[in-house]
Write a protein that holds these residues in place. Structure first.
Motif, PDB file in Angstrom:
ATOM      1  N   GLY A   1       0.762  -0.953   0.198  1.00 39.37           N
ATOM      2  CA  GLY A   1      -0.212  -0.047  -0.076  1.00 39.37           C
ATOM      3  C   GLY A   1       1.217   1.248  -0.522  1.00 39.37           C
ATOM      4  N   GLY A   2       2.111   0.895  -0.045  1.00 39.80           N
ATOM      5  CA  GLY A   2       3.249   2.519   0.264  1.00 39.80           C
ATOM      6  C   GLY A   2       3.391   2.924  -1.648  1.00 39.80           C
TER       7      GLY A   2
ATOM      8  N   TYR B   1       1.926   7.535   5.425  1.00 39.74           N
ATOM      9  CA  TYR B   1       2.056   6.002   6.254  1.00 39.74           C
ATOM     10  C   TYR B   1       1.602   5.736   7.596  1.00 39.74           C
ATOM     11  CZ  TYR B   1       2.799   1.046   4.136  1.00 39.74           C
ATOM     12  OH  TYR B   1       2.883  -0.196   4.158  1.00 39.74           O
ATOM     13  N   ASP B   2       1.466   4.392   7.633  1.00 42.59           N
ATOM     14  CA  ASP B   2       1.005   3.570   8.279  1.00 42.59           C
ATOM     15  C   ASP B   2       2.284   3.581   9.783  1.00 42.59           C
ATOM     16  OD1 ASP B   2      -0.279   1.708  10.749  1.00 42.59           O
ATOM     17  OD2 ASP B   2      -1.133   0.864   9.303  1.00 42.59           O
ATOM     18  N   PRO B   3       2.304   4.210  10.640  1.00 43.27           N
ATOM     19  CA  PRO B   3       4.121   4.134  11.243  1.00 43.27           C
ATOM     20  C   PRO B   3       3.537   2.390  12.204  1.00 43.27           C
ATOM     21  CG  PRO B   3       1.885   5.233  12.398  1.00 43.27           C
ATOM     22  CD  PRO B   3       1.833   5.245  11.313  1.00 43.27           C
TER      23      PRO B   3
ATOM     24  N   TRP C   1      -2.814  15.965  12.293  1.00 45.86           N
ATOM     25  CA  TRP C   1      -2.732  16.617  11.143  1.00 45.86           C
ATOM     26  C   TRP C   1      -2.383  15.623  10.493  1.00 45.86           C
ATOM     27  CZ3 TRP C   1      -1.171  21.935  12.085  1.00 45.86           C
ATOM     28  CH2 TRP C   1      -2.060  23.312  12.857  1.00 45.86           C
ATOM     29  N   PHE C   2      -1.351  14.735  11.176  1.00 43.87           N
ATOM     30  CA  PHE C   2      -0.496  13.774  10.480  1.00 43.87           C
ATOM     31  C   PHE C   2      -0.177  12.440  10.453  1.00 43.87           C
ATOM     32  CE2 PHE C   2       1.438  18.087  12.132  1.00 43.87           C
ATOM     33  CZ  PHE C   2       1.756  18.845  10.544  1.00 43.87           C
ATOM     34  N   THR C   3      -1.534  12.312  10.677  1.00 47.48           N
ATOM     35  CA  THR C   3      -1.448  10.595  10.349  1.00 47.48           C
ATOM     36  C   THR C   3      -2.074  10.096   9.474  1.00 47.48           C
ATOM     37  OG1 THR C   3      -4.636  11.025  10.359  1.00 47.48           O
ATOM     38  CG2 THR C   3      -3.035  11.086  12.163  1.00 47.48           C
ATOM     39  N   ALA C   4      -1.673   8.325   9.019  1.00 47.58           N
ATOM     40  CA  ALA C   4      -1.701   7.590   8.254  1.00 47.58           C
ATOM     41  C   ALA C   4      -3.142   8.194   7.271  1.00 47.58           C
ATOM     42  CB  ALA C   4      -2.126   6.319   8.722  1.00 47.58           C
ATOM     43  N   GLY C   5      -1.478   8.307   5.465  1.00 45.93           N
ATOM     44  CA  GLY C   5      -3.180   8.374   4.447  1.00 45.93           C
ATOM     45  C   GLY C   5      -3.417  10.925   4.605  1.00 45.93           C
TER      46      GLY C   5
END
Length: 314
Positions: A192-193, A242-244, A268-272
């Protein structure tokens, strides 16, 4: 940058055609400068997703230039003049570019808190159009008590071409510079990256230069080159977060920190969420002081102080 180059081109062309041949005409003096080597040193500037002025990103244009991230660079090259108005040059240039969100007061970019540095090792092939030139050879023979004619080799030119360059973005983690590409901060090569990016890309250099004679064989000048690249990863920032959790499992904790070192407003800076802007590629600028040595001809044996023997090698 294109507007600036167009302005200088139109202005200089009007000067050329407003004069009597602008130093060209039937003169063969340009042929005395067919082959040159040059050396340069100056500053580097980066236009990308990081840093910038106290505003939202402006498509990586000159109005978003962060002067506090200025670094140093230099290079060497060879120029071949094949026409009164045309030349081609090959240049090897090295510099460091950098950017940091901490340099701006714009709240979103400052909170994001990303930073980087990267070497740029560039090999370019350029075509130069000589807009204005004044070239006159100095006196070949010097006589006691007679002041000879001074050499003139003044020139205004614009250029473009193509270049290939190496880059390797890094950031500081626990006080040490760490390569960002292996950390896959935007999920490069992971499920997914994004696609993985390499260490080499190409660019289109565009610029303007000015130089003038400081002797029979030497010129001093200034040159500005705007280099539009075909990559958006010189600063390792392009698309979304990307998902941490996947990063921590697949790569490690350093990857999680490098991907999101935000200092406030963390939601503000979460996955997606948007991390960069993939719609506009990175660019860098070289501003150089140039020193040019004419190697078209040389003094032959038999020359003494200030006196030519009449034989010139071309």
């Amino acid at each position: 940058m294109r507007r600036i180059l167009l302005f200088f081109l139109v202005l200089s062309s009007s000067i050329v055609f407003g004069q009597n041949s602008g130093g060209f005409g039937n003169s063969k003096n340009w042929s005395l400068n067919k082959h040159e080597v040059f050396f340069n040193i100056g500053s580097t500037h980066f236009l990308g997703d990081l840093g910038g002025l106290n505003r939202e990103g402006t498509q990586k244009s000159l109005v978003d230039l962060d002067l506090s991230s200025t670094r140093i660079g230099g290079g060497i090259g060879y120029r071949f003049r094949f026409h009164p108005r045309w030349a081609t040059s090959t240049q090897l240039q090295f510099g460091i570019v950098s950017g940091a969100d901490a340099n701006t007061d714009e709240v979103i970019r400052r909170s994001r808190n990303l930073s980087f540095r990267s070497p740029i090792l560039e090999l370019s092939q350029r075509v130069e159009f000589i807009v204005l030139s004044k070239e006159e050879g100095g006196a070949r023979y010097s006589r006691l008590g007679t002041k000879g004619r001074s050499t003139k080799a003044d020139m205004l030119y614009v250029f473009s071409g193509i270049s290939g360059f190496y880059y390797n973005p890094q950031t500081q983690i626990n006080g040490s510079w760490t390569n960002l590409r292996p950390l896959r901060t935007e999920g490069q090569g992971l499920p997914g990256g994004q696609e993985e990016y390499g260490k080499f890309s190409i660019a289109i250099p565009m610029g303007i230069g000015l130089k003038f004679a400081i002797g029979k064989f030497w010129r001093l000048g200034m040159e500005v080159s705007f280099n539009k690249t075909f990559t958006d990863y010189i600063d390792d920032v392009s698309t979304d977060y990307y998902d941490p959790e996947v990063l921590a499992k697949k790569v490690g904790k350093d990857a999680v920190y490098a991907a999101d070192p935000s200092i406030e407003n963390h939601t503000w800076f979460t996955a997606g969420q948007q991390r960069g802007n993939p719609d506009d590629k990175d660019a860098y600028i070289f501003t150089n002081l140039t020193v040019t040595r004419n190697i078209t001809y040389k003094k032959t044996r038999g020359m003494s102080r200030g006196r030519w023997n009449g034989r010139t090698k071309f």
